[in-house]
Design an enzyme around this catalytic site. Structure first.
Site, PDB file in Angstrom:
ATOM      1  N   GLU A 128       0.854  -1.175   0.000  1.00 52.34           N
ATOM      2  CA  GLU A 128       0.000   0.000   0.000  1.00 52.34           C
ATOM      3  C   GLU A 128       0.893   1.229   0.000  1.00 52.34           C
ATOM      4  OE1 GLU A 128      -2.901  -0.124   3.104  1.00 52.34           O
ATOM      5  OE2 GLU A 128      -3.897  -1.908   2.336  1.00 52.34           O
ATOM      6  N   HIS A 248      -8.431  10.242   3.121  1.00 44.51           N
ATOM      7  CA  HIS A 248      -8.075   9.142   2.227  1.00 44.51           C
ATOM      8  C   HIS A 248      -8.202   9.622   0.792  1.00 44.51           C
ATOM      9  CE1 HIS A 248      -7.807   5.225   0.358  1.00 44.51           C
ATOM     10  NE2 HIS A 248      -7.479   4.716   1.536  1.00 44.51           N
ATOM     11  N   ARG A 297      -0.177   8.802   1.781  1.00 45.57           N
ATOM     12  CA  ARG A 297      -1.532   9.288   1.514  1.00 45.57           C
ATOM     13  C   ARG A 297      -1.635  10.804   1.427  1.00 45.57           C
ATOM     14  NH1 ARG A 297      -5.053   5.182   5.386  1.00 45.57           N
ATOM     15  NH2 ARG A 297      -4.857   3.365   4.033  1.00 45.57           N
ATOM     16  N   HIS A 358     -10.800  10.495   6.825  1.00 43.74           N
ATOM     17  CA  HIS A 358     -10.610   9.057   7.010  1.00 43.74           C
ATOM     18  C   HIS A 358     -10.080   8.672   8.383  1.00 43.74           C
ATOM     19  CE1 HIS A 358      -9.867   4.908   5.956  1.00 43.74           C
ATOM     20  NE2 HIS A 358      -8.559   5.033   6.108  1.00 43.74           N
ATOM     21  N   ARG A 393      -0.432   9.138   8.987  1.00 40.94           N
ATOM     22  CA  ARG A 393      -0.352   7.694   9.251  1.00 40.94           C
ATOM     23  C   ARG A 393       0.064   6.919   8.004  1.00 40.94           C
ATOM     24  NH1 ARG A 393      -4.083   3.333   8.664  1.00 40.94           N
ATOM     25  NH2 ARG A 393      -5.713   4.769   7.963  1.00 40.94           N
TER      26      ARG A 393
END
Length: 621
Positions: A128, A248, A297, A358, A393
């Protein structure tokens, strides 16, 4: 640390339960903590806002990150996490996470969680955003959270833990020395507005999840109204890093006016090779970052927003048509079904996506034992700020953080860690695990323990908290989305702060006039909706104050008027508490490391020797 004297307006508790530990929340963090505490012989009660399996954990699609694959190491996981955190991760916290994480995942498997495996029986790992290695374990293709929740809920029921479902936690109970002594809560039922009771315990573990519902569009479920952060602030605890809200990058775009919980298109889709494109089919992430679509992200969300502004568009697209029907159906069945339910077929067309709220990277400040600045109060999971996430994060670190730090909290309590907070010697109340085998059930109709006055009187000069009318919820969400969303500036944040202050002031004036607490003339009577709206306003005001104070762009905090990262003045955290008159007080830490949660207490347990200090950690490009 003394409390603020601020409490939600609510009826006095009419029933009570005694325990050694009360866990508030039933996601991966809460249920792991509850199971470990019970295994240690502590009488444990789990309180959850909906059903046991209805928290944020079950919505997690991507997976859980840990150095589990061949060639991967905790050192590499550490490096990726530090880069994503944009200079604000607490390195000891990250080192703890990545070294203890692999064993914690294997214990989760031992609890009954089934992750996807190859024909040879090895874990199937994917990538990811921000990860240089395949280290994301997943279940059911894209239903990892649901599988983890299933396993933990099953274990809780097998252990016959006492549970109180459909219960909204209200406030922390403290003794005359300011130490934790339990919580008040309201059990929700049809037409029931007087179901207030208490769980009395010397240790309270907050695992209430996030606060995504403070924005109009979010991936969070309806229960994510910031209850834990608001409770902690009212109790006098410190919070930190609330300005770092992760949006997100790829949430299914349902139209400009869409509100509430939005379907997530997992980062794992990009991890398997999907491309971000504009309406002309141009891959705009190429050249933006070495990892392109798999950049952290915050970088991807900003790139999407920039492209949208340049083209006057409301969304971009995620193109995974090259996966083919078979891969979509086996690897991403949940996402495929969600898209098709909204008239979009990812097999034959690009998926419209846009960023949405998110994850809260900040929360209630803790040390590595999960202790907050209030003795006896612990926090873990999204409600906590352990220092692991920094300013942004890293994908799929959240489930791992909840798992690792829940185990650490349980160990601390079992070792008598709350003795300074009023627990009996050894951490367990008389009777040990006697009640831990009680049949799981809602609160009994006639509690065996009669309620006693457990809520202390508020300090002189402190008025009851004016409740916010449920009708103000949409107003708060609109203010936050417009002024404190992905794109922020001093002007937008100042406007948001003033608008939120107006909501608060109207409620206060209404309370002074007629005690209703409603700025619209409608009585804001004590009840679930008014308590939730009051919690949303509390966390919104603190979040905006922090975002206005941080005059730079870092991680998922993007200030259009301060577009550069400023390590000279801002490589540090904002620590926030509330005064008795409900005003946030902000202070900066001296460095990116957090100070001890209480004077005289070390900030952390000794770090694992497995990874040496990472003096030259890579930084965000």
């Amino acid at each position: 640390m003394t409390g603020t004297g601020i409490r939600l307006t609510a009826p006095a508790p009419g029933w009570a339960i005694d325990a050694d530990v009360v866990v508030v929340g039933s996601g991966v963090a809460g249920l792991t903590a509850a199971l470990r505490c019970t295994a240690a012989g502590l009488r444990t009660v789990v309180v959850t806002k909906a059903r046991l399996d209805d928290g944020s954990t079950r919505w997690a699609q991507g997976g859980i990150a840990a150095a589990l694959g061949d060639g991967d190491t905790p050192e590499q996981h550490l490096a990726d996490t530090l880069v994503a955190g944009a200079g604000l991760c607490d390195e000891e916290a990250v080192r703890t996470l990545v070294t203890e994480g692999p064993a914690a995942v294997h214990r989760l498997i031992g609890t009954g969680a089934h992750f996807d495996t190859s024909a040879a029986g090895e874990l199937q790992l994917t990538r990811e955003g921000g990860h240089h290695r395949r280290r994301i374990a997943h279940a059911g293709g894209d239903a990892t959270g649901a599988e983890i929740s299933r396993a933990l809920v099953g274990a809780v029921r097998d252990a016959a833990l006492r549970t109180v479902e459909n219960a909204l936690v209200l406030d922390l109970l403290t003794d005359e020395h300011g130490r934790t002594s339990g919580v008040t809560l309201h059990v929700m039922g049809e037409g029931q507005h007087d179901g207030v009771g208490a769980v009395r315990a010397p240790a309270v573990i907050l695992a209430t999840g996030g606060m995504g519902q403070v924005f109009s569009a979010t991936t969070n479920p309806a229960v994510s109204t910031g209850d834990g952060v608001a409770l902690a602030l009212r109790a006098g605890a410190e919070v930190s890093d609330l300005e770092f809200v992760q949006f997100h990058p790829t949430v299914l775009f349902l139209g400009s006016g869409a509100e509430g919980q939005q379907p997530l298109v997992s980062e794992a889709v990009r991890g398997e090779g999907a491309h971000l494109v504009d309406a002309d089919g141009v891959r705009f992430m190429l050249g933006q970052h070495e990892l392109a679509e798999l950049a952290p992200r915050d970088i991807v969300a900003k790139a999407i927003m920039r492209r949208m502004r340049e083209q006057g568009a409301t969304h971009m697209y995620l193109d995974a048509r090259h996966f083919g029907a078979a891969m979509w159906e086996t690897r991403f069945p949940t996402i495929l079904a969600a898209c098709r339910a909204h008239g979009i077929d990812p097999v034959t067309e690009p998926v419209p996506v846009a960023p949405a709220a998110h994850y809260a990277s900040g929360g209630v400040r803790t040390d590595l034992r999960g202790r907050t600045t209030v003795p006896g109060l612990y926090a873990c999971g999204e409600v906590a700020c352990t220092g692991v996430h920094g300013a942004n994060r890293l994908a799929s670190n959240s489930l791992l953080e909840g798992l690792v730090f829940a185990e650490r909290i349980a160990a601390d309590i079992a070792e008598g860690g709350t003795s300074e907070g009023g627990t009996s010697e050894g951490g367990a109340a008389e009777g040990g695990a006697g009640d831990s085998t009680a049949e799981p059930a809602a609160v009994p109709a006639e509690p065996a323990v009669p309620a006693e006055p457990a809520v202390p009187a508020e300090p002189a000069g402190t008025a009851p908290l004016p409740l916010i009318a449920p009708e103000a919820r949409a107003t708060i969400q609109r203010i936050m989305s417009e002024g404190a969303g992905v794109l922020r500036s001093a002007d937008s944040l100042g406007t948001a702060a003033a608008a939120l202050e107006t909501v608060h002031e109207q409620a206060r004036q209404a309370q002074d006039q007629d005690g209703s607490g409603s700025g619209s003339g409608k009585p804001a009577v004590p009840g679930v909706e008014s308590w939730e709206t009051s919690n949303l306003l509390c966390v919104a005001r603190v979040l905006v104050a922090a975002a206005l104070e941080r005059e730079e762009t870092r991680g998922c905090h993007w200030r259009e008027d301060r577009p550069e990262r400023d390590d000279t003045d801002w490589a540090r955290h904002l620590v926030i508490s509330l005064t008795p008159d409900r005003r946030p007080v902000l202070r900066r830490t001296a460095t990116a490391a957090f100070p001890p949660v209480r004077p005289g207490a070390g900030p952390h347990t000794p770090p694992s020797p497995a990874i040496p200090p990472h003096a030259d950690a890579p930084r965000e490009p």
